[in-house]
Design an enzyme around this catalytic site. Structure first.
Site, PDB file in Angstrom:
ATOM      1  N   ASP A  65      -7.611  -1.580   5.688  1.00 35.51           N
ATOM      2  CA  ASP A  65      -7.023  -1.962   6.965  1.00 35.51           C
ATOM      3  C   ASP A  65      -5.757  -2.769   6.693  1.00 35.51           C
ATOM      4  O   ASP A  65      -5.482  -3.117   5.544  1.00 35.51           O
ATOM      5  CB  ASP A  65      -8.027  -2.717   7.851  1.00 35.51           C
ATOM      6  N   TYR A  67      -2.782  -5.624   6.285  1.00 35.71           N
ATOM      7  CA  TYR A  67      -2.720  -7.045   5.905  1.00 35.71           C
ATOM      8  C   TYR A  67      -2.881  -7.889   7.167  1.00 35.71           C
ATOM      9  O   TYR A  67      -2.386  -7.527   8.241  1.00 35.71           O
ATOM     10  CB  TYR A  67      -1.380  -7.363   5.248  1.00 35.71           C
ATOM     11  N   PHE A  78      -0.606  -0.862   2.426  1.00 39.26           N
ATOM     12  CA  PHE A  78      -0.183  -1.595   1.227  1.00 39.26           C
ATOM     13  C   PHE A  78       1.261  -2.094   1.274  1.00 39.26           C
ATOM     14  O   PHE A  78       1.671  -2.895   0.444  1.00 39.26           O
ATOM     15  CB  PHE A  78      -0.408  -0.774  -0.053  1.00 39.26           C
TER      16      PHE A  78
END
Length: 226
Positions: A65, A67, A78
């Site tokens: 999921d 940040y 990412f």
């Protein structure tokens, strides 16, 4: 929060947004954004689709999921916005990138250059409450991203699916087309990177497969400036 894509995903996912589960998800999202701090910004929720058209998908990097701290998530798994501190998981991705194919780590975490080359940076869940990892896991996103994986699985052209972590690896059963390749490992998080992510060589293995199938390899080395 009606969804409009600027490319062929609009046709590929036609009808998905009228299904009961998605209507419930949409209602829950409206409540979440109204009552809590949620990432990414609602206008960035579907950037993975906006930046990588269905016809262009050659690689899927699937994470968990977004940040969950300020000024990080922007709709690509990412990746963080320019100027944001590079999160530990992405630092580990950069280490593996250097060890695997020699790319020198850059001082930013903006991965859009990958998306521009046909790398779909997708999370299993597309939103999250601030400081609460996996907080939107039960909201209905998994059903949506399952369908996305099924649609990509239907592609005639070979696709590499890179599955990092348990949430991503649960999607493996949906990838049934023998033309595709699956590369899986533990998550690049500091908690699990040493248990199979480091040394998994996902970048070189992906490019070897693409070249073997007559496709242009990905330039994984990121630009120094964004």
């Amino acid at each position: 929060m009606a969804v409009q894509f600027n490319n062929d995903w609009q046709e590929v996912l036609d009808g998905e947004f009228d299904k009961p589960y998605y209507k419930d998800l949409r209602k829950n999202l409206i409540d979440e954004y109204k009552n809590f701090t949620v990432y990414p910004d609602m206008y960035d929720l579907f950037n993975a689709f906006h930046y990588t058209a269905y016809k262009d998908v050659k690689v899927v990097i699937l994470g968990q999921d977004p940040y969950h701290e300020p000024n990080q998530a922007h709709g690509l798994s990412f990746s963080v916005l320019p100027g944001a501190k590079i999160p530990p998981s992405l630092q580990n991705i950069y280490k593996e990138l250097q060890n695997d194919i020699g790319c020198t780590p850059v001082n930013h975490g903006y991965l859009k250059s990958w998306a521009d080359q046909g790398v779909m940076l997708l999370n299993s869940t597309l939103s999250v409450r601030q400081s609460q990892a996996n907080s939107h896991q039960k909201l209905g996103w998994e059903e949506f991203t399952d369908e996305v994986i099924r649609k990509i699985n239907d592609k005639d052209e070979p696709v590499v699916f890179i599955l990092w972590g348990n949430n991503a690896r649960r999607k493996k059963a949906l990838i049934t087309n023998p033309k595709h390749k699956i590369i899986e490992s533990t998550h690049p998080s500091p908690f699990s990177a040493n248990n199979g992510f480091f040394g998994s060589k996902p970048f070189s293995r992906t490019n070897e497969f693409l070249v073997e199938n007559g496709l242009e390899p990905i330039n994984w080395c990121l630009p120094e400036e964004v």
